[in-house]
Design an enzyme around this catalytic site. Sequence first.
Site, mmCIF file in Angstrom:
data_model
loop_
_atom_site.group_PDB
_atom_site.id
_atom_site.type_symbol
_atom_site.label_atom_id
_atom_site.label_comp_id
_atom_site.label_asym_id
_atom_site.label_seq_id
_atom_site.Cartn_x
_atom_site.Cartn_y
_atom_site.Cartn_z
ATOM 1 N N ALA A 65 9.781 -0.308 4.934
ATOM 2 C CA ALA A 65 9.820 0.663 3.849
ATOM 3 C C ALA A 65 8.639 1.625 3.863
ATOM 4 C CB ALA A 65 9.843 -0.077 2.508
ATOM 5 N N ASP A 120 -2.852 -2.056 10.209
ATOM 6 C CA ASP A 120 -3.027 -2.032 8.745
ATOM 7 C C ASP A 120 -3.616 -3.337 8.210
ATOM 8 O OD1 ASP A 120 -1.839 0.412 8.745
ATOM 9 O OD2 ASP A 120 0.029 -0.224 7.790
ATOM 10 N N LYS A 178 0.853 -1.206 0.000
ATOM 11 C CA LYS A 178 0.000 0.000 0.000
ATOM 12 C C LYS A 178 0.877 1.239 0.000
ATOM 13 C CE LYS A 178 0.973 1.104 4.514
ATOM 14 N NZ LYS A 178 1.827 2.203 4.917
ATOM 15 N N PRO A 183 9.867 -4.057 -0.479
ATOM 16 C CA PRO A 183 11.009 -3.795 0.402
ATOM 17 C C PRO A 183 10.593 -3.798 1.873
ATOM 18 C CG PRO A 183 10.443 -1.837 -0.881
ATOM 19 C CD PRO A 183 9.612 -2.960 -1.417
HETATM 20 P P1 ATP Z 1 4.336 -0.275 7.887
HETATM 21 O O1 ATP Z 1 4.228 0.457 6.595
HETATM 22 O O2 ATP Z 1 3.141 -1.144 8.208
HETATM 23 O O3 ATP Z 1 4.809 0.542 9.033
HETATM 24 P P2 ATP Z 1 6.747 -1.369 6.902
HETATM 25 O O4 ATP Z 1 6.417 -1.662 5.492
HETATM 26 O O5 ATP Z 1 7.488 -0.103 7.151
HETATM 27 O O6 ATP Z 1 5.439 -1.393 7.740
HETATM 28 P P3 ATP Z 1 7.570 -4.102 7.251
HETATM 29 O O7 ATP Z 1 8.142 -4.390 5.899
HETATM 30 O O8 ATP Z 1 6.264 -4.691 7.587
HETATM 31 O O9 ATP Z 1 7.562 -2.552 7.542
HETATM 32 O O10 ATP Z 1 8.709 -4.579 8.306
HETATM 33 C C1 ATP Z 1 8.854 -4.036 9.581
HETATM 34 C C2 ATP Z 1 9.720 -5.009 10.411
HETATM 35 O O11 ATP Z 1 8.950 -6.176 10.681
HETATM 36 C C3 ATP Z 1 10.974 -5.468 9.704
HETATM 37 O O12 ATP Z 1 12.079 -4.894 10.331
HETATM 38 C C4 ATP Z 1 10.995 -6.987 9.815
HETATM 39 O O13 ATP Z 1 12.088 -7.455 10.556
HETATM 40 C C5 ATP Z 1 9.729 -7.357 10.575
HETATM 41 N N1 ATP Z 1 8.879 -8.352 9.869
HETATM 42 C C6 ATP Z 1 8.158 -9.294 10.466
HETATM 43 N N2 ATP Z 1 7.456 -10.007 9.570
HETATM 44 C C7 ATP Z 1 7.747 -9.521 8.362
HETATM 45 C C8 ATP Z 1 7.315 -9.840 7.042
HETATM 46 N N3 ATP Z 1 6.469 -10.844 6.801
HETATM 47 N N4 ATP Z 1 7.794 -9.093 6.027
HETATM 48 C C9 ATP Z 1 8.641 -8.073 6.290
HETATM 49 N N5 ATP Z 1 9.096 -7.732 7.504
HETATM 50 C C10 ATP Z 1 8.652 -8.445 8.554
#
Ligand code: ATP
Length: 307
Positions: A109, A148, A24, A106
């Site tokens: 991210a 989310d 998203k 990524p």
């Molecule tokens: P958001 O936008 O919801 O804040 P994000 O995209 O910034 O999330 P994610 O990619 O979900 O962040 O990853 C956040 C942390 O969660 C990472 O540092 C990772 O170690 C951990 N993590 C746990 N499960 C997963 C997964 N299935 N995919 C990616 N990261 C994961």
Amino acid sequence: MLAFRVLSKGSGNARRLVVSAAAKVNLALEVLSRRADGYHEIATVMHAVDLSDRLVLEEADALEVRTTAPGVPTDERNLAHRAAAALRKAAGVDRGVRITLDKRIPVAAGLGGGSTDAAAVLVGLNRLWGLRWPAAQLDEVAVELGMDVPFFLRGGAALATGRGERLAALGGAVLALVLVNPRFPVSTAEMYGHLTPAMYSDGARAQAVARALRGRGVNRLAACLYNGMEATARAAYPQIGQMQAALVAAGALGAAMSGSGPTVFGLARSLEQARQIQRRVGRARWECWAVRTLRGPAIRIRTNGAG
Ligand code: ATP
């Protein structure tokens, strides 16, 4: 209604499913206040986009996650693992699953990668384990996994309020976007830690984006993209500002950070223009995608069979 599409029909007793889980972007993200329980009240417009992780779910005796993605744990810290464990407990079933996770979104991210994987596991296991749970029941498990996750069970576009879990669906045309990621992670907790009341706002910008999305005027939408965490993120990571400037210089109508960053996105007039911008902005140190927004489900069961 829970929306997920079966692209290839199969038996109800599938032993293996391939599921895609879309990322998203936040077209608007406002932090309204900090609550007594430590959570923040937010107002955000989220839109699913066609950059997806791929998960293979196979029946197994225990819960197991496999991935080769760097920085992604395979134990209970993985949101896909936690989703499977939570659903198993809530449904009171004695089943296992082997989840093979092919990360294309990524990590850390701002694109919701972990949350969409969790939603994919809920939708996939609902099928694989033959639970036949309705959407509202899956929602209860989803919200415990992350704010989310209920959004990803629906997909499309939504205005989310509360802690992000109260959703109002939004329509609108398919948009063309360019995503740019600087190839380093940013922790959501770190960004929320930087928040001060000076960065709080009243939700009017998210409402304006929701209106612009309905109105289908892409210029108007570009003018009101907003992220209340962006200024702090740019100060901590100057590449965020540089990526935004590069997108606009390459022809994007507007650019903003998604979630707590560091990914930024630019709005283009068409997918063709998004690809041009991608070629201009894509340099060795930045990863870049031209994508379309998804009006339909974020989670899709791609194949269903004994395979
Ligand atoms: P958001 O936008 O919801 O804040 P994000 O995209 O910034 O999330 P994610 O990619 O979900 O962040 O990853 C956040 C942390 O969660 C990472 O540092 C990772 O170690 C951990 N993590 C746990 N499960 C997963 C997964 N299935 N995919 C990616 N990261 C994961």
